[in-house]
Write a protein that holds these residues in place. Sequence first.
Motif, PDB file in Angstrom:
ATOM      1  N   GLY A 190      24.640 -62.871 -19.386  1.00 33.78           N
ATOM      2  CA  GLY A 190      25.807 -61.926 -18.572  1.00 33.78           C
ATOM      3  C   GLY A 190      25.856 -61.176 -17.165  1.00 33.78           C
ATOM      4  N   GLN A 191      24.291 -61.979 -16.295  1.00 40.67           N
ATOM      5  CA  GLN A 191      23.775 -62.006 -15.329  1.00 40.67           C
ATOM      6  C   GLN A 191      23.322 -63.173 -14.310  1.00 40.67           C
ATOM      7  OE1 GLN A 191      20.974 -58.796 -14.553  1.00 40.67           O
ATOM      8  NE2 GLN A 191      20.798 -58.268 -16.454  1.00 40.67           N
ATOM      9  N   LYS A 192      23.253 -63.318 -13.149  1.00 40.53           N
ATOM     10  CA  LYS A 192      22.581 -64.266 -13.273  1.00 40.53           C
ATOM     11  C   LYS A 192      21.531 -63.696 -11.851  1.00 40.53           C
ATOM     12  CE  LYS A 192      25.990 -67.990 -13.425  1.00 40.53           C
ATOM     13  NZ  LYS A 192      27.054 -66.896 -13.920  1.00 40.53           N
ATOM     14  N   ILE A 193      20.549 -63.588 -12.442  1.00 41.34           N
ATOM     15  CA  ILE A 193      19.126 -63.538 -11.659  1.00 41.34           C
ATOM     16  C   ILE A 193      18.553 -64.862 -10.509  1.00 41.34           C
ATOM     17  CG2 ILE A 193      17.303 -62.415 -11.247  1.00 41.34           C
ATOM     18  CD1 ILE A 193      17.569 -61.228 -13.677  1.00 41.34           C
ATOM     19  N   VAL A 194      19.051 -65.565  -9.006  1.00 41.29           N
ATOM     20  CA  VAL A 194      18.089 -66.368  -8.397  1.00 41.29           C
ATOM     21  C   VAL A 194      16.983 -66.266  -7.968  1.00 41.29           C
ATOM     22  CG1 VAL A 194      18.749 -67.761  -6.929  1.00 41.29           C
ATOM     23  CG2 VAL A 194      20.988 -66.647  -8.946  1.00 41.29           C
ATOM     24  N   THR A 195      16.033 -66.561  -7.843  1.00 47.32           N
ATOM     25  CA  THR A 195      14.999 -66.447  -7.364  1.00 47.32           C
ATOM     26  C   THR A 195      15.267 -67.628  -6.319  1.00 47.32           C
ATOM     27  OG1 THR A 195      11.953 -66.091  -7.467  1.00 47.32           O
ATOM     28  CG2 THR A 195      13.261 -67.582  -8.964  1.00 47.32           C
TER      29      THR A 195
END
Length: 317
Positions: A190-195
């Motif tokens: 349910g989230q989008k964490i981008v590195t």
Amino acid sequence: MAATAPAVVRVLASSVRIADRAGDIIREIMAKGKLGIVEKTGKDDLQTEADRSAQNCILASLLHQYPELKVVGEEGEQDLSQIPSDWIVKDLEENALDLNCTDAFKSAKMEDLTVWVDPLDGTAEYTQVKGLLDHVTVLIGLAIGSQAVAGVIHQPYWNYKTEGAKLGRTFYGLVGGGVRGLTPVKPPQGQKIVTTTRSHGTGLIQQTLDILKPDQILKVGGAGHKVMLLMEGKAHAYVFPSPGCKKWDTCAPEAILHAMGGKLTDMKGETYKYHSEVEHRNMDGVLATAEAADHAWYLDNIPQEVKDKVKDSLRKK
Ligand code: AMP
Ligand code: MG
Ligand code: MG
């Protein structure tokens, strides 16, 4: 058992021990404080005594054990005749020898392999910024023909901020054979964490992030370290629309990520080739996701116009 294991498994098992030794050398040089920094192509591309020495250790050890192996190291050709004898690793990690090896990989011979070595990934974090030493990794990636199939990631400063904790860790994987030394964790649903990069940012990278609108952006050092964040469930995607990374940055991370169900390609969704004659630079950038099923979302949401600009987007010096 070592003598009967397939060539790719033997080289992988040796690389585990070799990466550990390279990590010792990286820590020893930092502790002595004489980093011997030189600029390679410019200020964005540094080399230290630790990069040179760790590569010498890795190449000399691999070639001692497997003289017929093709090995490409980031630091290029160096004189291996004068290196200390205790840098030459002669053993291998027995526990790696029973990794499941598919029939196709089993039949690969030593001459079918190419090893891609980044002796110290995250040199900017090693040299320039205090408190980011755990972004540094040693990367040894193995290709059979053109395919990245196996890799070792050693993180010499893992746990270095926790007093009394074991310093450093090594993990490795083989496509079809799984991963050892790290328990993969799925990133939160349910989230989008981008590195993405911390020190090699460009306008096109920022433009891409503005389009993707992630819930969180983790700007950290090292290609190995960023793929590790995917493996540990700390990020969903590594988005790098820049031609700055090279094959030694992505071979080991790609192989281990694929071994655990993720996916790494260029920004157009094409898989990179890793045979020894291939162009070193990853011209079309890097797009990787912790879970292969999420990869298409990023591909679909990054405009073609952005994808087409990647190869010409390096920052002007
Ligand atoms: P970063 O994510 O910035 O830590 O970069 C990952 C890897 O790619 C490191 O080995 C960097 O040295 C390399 N890299 C990325 N961008 C560049 C660039 N513009 N110039 C030189 N090396 C780069
Ligand atoms: Mg690197
Ligand atoms: Mg490097």
